[in-house]
Write an enzyme that holds these catalytic residues in place. Sequence first.
Site, PDB file in Angstrom:
ATOM      1  N   LYS A  47      -3.275 -14.596  -1.328  1.00  0.00           N
ATOM      2  CA  LYS A  47      -4.583 -14.177  -1.840  1.00  0.00           C
ATOM      3  C   LYS A  47      -4.401 -13.333  -3.098  1.00  0.00           C
ATOM      4  CE  LYS A  47      -4.389 -10.448   1.497  1.00  0.00           C
ATOM      5  NZ  LYS A  47      -5.082  -9.201   1.651  1.00  0.00           N
ATOM      6  N   ARG A  82     -12.708  -3.659  10.782  1.00  0.00           N
ATOM      7  CA  ARG A  82     -12.948  -4.225   9.461  1.00  0.00           C
ATOM      8  C   ARG A  82     -13.444  -5.656   9.585  1.00  0.00           C
ATOM      9  NH1 ARG A  82      -8.078  -5.193   5.096  1.00  0.00           N
ATOM     10  NH2 ARG A  82      -7.532  -6.784   6.619  1.00  0.00           N
ATOM     11  N   TYR A 118      -5.288  11.086 -26.125  1.00  0.00           N
ATOM     12  CA  TYR A 118      -6.641  11.554 -25.789  1.00  0.00           C
ATOM     13  C   TYR A 118      -6.585  12.867 -25.004  1.00  0.00           C
ATOM     14  CZ  TYR A 118      -8.781   7.083 -27.064  1.00  0.00           C
ATOM     15  OH  TYR A 118      -9.232   5.982 -27.739  1.00  0.00           O
ATOM     16  N   MET A 165      -6.348   2.677 -23.448  1.00  0.00           N
ATOM     17  CA  MET A 165      -6.738   1.333 -23.009  1.00  0.00           C
ATOM     18  C   MET A 165      -5.628   0.306 -23.305  1.00  0.00           C
ATOM     19  SD  MET A 165     -10.013  -1.009 -24.043  1.00  0.00           S
ATOM     20  CE  MET A 165     -11.249   0.136 -23.463  1.00  0.00           C
TER      21      MET A 165
HETATM   22  C1  LIG Z   1      -5.513 -10.046   7.430  1.00  0.00           C
HETATM   23  C2  LIG Z   1      -4.306  -9.888   6.577  1.00  0.00           C
HETATM   24  N1  LIG Z   1      -3.178 -10.488   6.941  1.00  0.00           N
HETATM   25  C3  LIG Z   1      -2.036 -10.381   6.204  1.00  0.00           C
HETATM   26  C4  LIG Z   1      -2.021  -9.626   5.045  1.00  0.00           C
HETATM   27  C5  LIG Z   1      -0.726  -9.468   4.288  1.00  0.00           C
HETATM   28  O1  LIG Z   1      -0.321  -8.141   4.406  1.00  0.00           O
HETATM   29  P1  LIG Z   1       0.987  -7.568   3.679  1.00  0.00           P
HETATM   30  O2  LIG Z   1       0.789  -7.803   2.239  1.00  0.00           O
HETATM   31  O3  LIG Z   1       1.007  -6.144   4.053  1.00  0.00           O
HETATM   32  O4  LIG Z   1       2.140  -8.343   4.222  1.00  0.00           O
HETATM   33  C6  LIG Z   1      -3.180  -8.983   4.635  1.00  0.00           C
HETATM   34  C7  LIG Z   1      -3.164  -8.159   3.416  1.00  0.00           C
HETATM   35  O5  LIG Z   1      -3.929  -7.321   3.133  1.00  0.00           O
HETATM   36  C8  LIG Z   1      -4.354  -9.113   5.422  1.00  0.00           C
HETATM   37  O6  LIG Z   1      -5.491  -8.508   5.060  1.00  0.00           O
END
Ligand SMILES: Cc1ncc(COP(=O)(O)O)c(C=O)c1O
Length: 374
Positions: free
Chosen positions: A40, A139, A261, A309
């Site tokens: 992701k 969550r 700055y 920046m």
């Molecule tokens: C539901 C879930 N699984 C797996 C992962 C992967 O976690 P990590 O990057 O700590 O291995 C994440 C990352 O945020 C997650 O939200």
Amino acid sequence: MQQVAGKSGAVLRIDLQAVRGNYRLLRSKLGTAHCGAAVKADAYGLGAIPVAQVLFDEGCRHFFVAHLEEAISLRPHLPETAEIIVMHGSPVGYEAEFLAHRCMPVLNSLEQIQAWRNLAAAKQTALPAIIQFDTGMARMGLSAAEVAEWRADPDFIRGIDVRYVMSHLACAEDQSNPMNRQQLQRFQQIRQLLPSAGGSLANSSGIFLGPDFHFDLARPGAALYGIAPVAGQENPLFPVAYLQGRIIQTREISAGTTVGYGATWQANETTRIATVAVGYADGWMRSLSNRGIAQIAGRDVPMVGKVSMDTITLDVTHIASEHLQPGELVDLISATNTVDAVAGKASTIAYEILTSLGARYQREYTDGKPDGKQ
Ligand SMILES: Cc1ncc(COP(=O)(O)O)c(C=O)c1O
């Protein structure tokens, strides 16, 4: 340090062979459990397509993204046998897109389960999914009350081919945190609802908590990208991201001159300042102002003044001028100034450093794979 021709202010090198090595290390810890990959957020900023492709080559078959849109972008770049799993599940009304793009949802709520059931009924076929349970993060996933509803309804998952039952650990990087065992126990209880489905609990740090946490499928992200999985312990993983910023110009300033700055840094002697073309617009955190370091010819040099920046300023008084010519590259993330070290100085986590890496960098992917596997 080296000079690399280029029009960009910085060069980001992503070592895909290190990603391969990290995957192998995690898989070796997992025994018979599958090792998936969290790709992701564009593989934590490193490039979901090249990263997922080398992981597929290493045998990974489960790729986790957060959003449907990420899955749709990745799908054409992976073979059919790769499962792309959308951790947020389907946005309401988009369920059919999962079939069109051959990806699988994580079902996190009663509404998502109901919608997936409806689609299965309409298609008159069982549809695969992962179901997530909340074991302590509050969550995502079904709550204890929703599990009770499930127990009371024999049709709760009719038409759903539940491949895995999943949950997520809140404190896995802290091995002594009692929450890890509490979540494990809750997860083991919940799994009794669906004994034939696989289990998936461990992220990167969860893998290092030991075999009790492995179940059937792990979902590491951070460790694949070289982030330390266990707080306070040596990092066994290979660094993956290397960032070098380009010197634009240098100047000598006299004692009493301020830099940047807000005039937050003042020279107390004659000082040479190098200006490097990386700034907070490139994800170089402003919290590194007067705190970060760079490395030139193997020597640490302090970042002085506020991060702007598009630029940072370094005190390079003790560096030979041959290394300070415009166009020379200075190390900002390296094997000895790791993403974890940078994150520490920026008062954040390495995840945020990687996922913030800028779009303006010249990106180079190296994959030193000889011919075949190591
Ligand atoms: C539901 C879930 N699984 C797996 C992962 C992967 O976690 P990590 O990057 O700590 O291995 C994440 C990352 O945020 C997650 O939200």
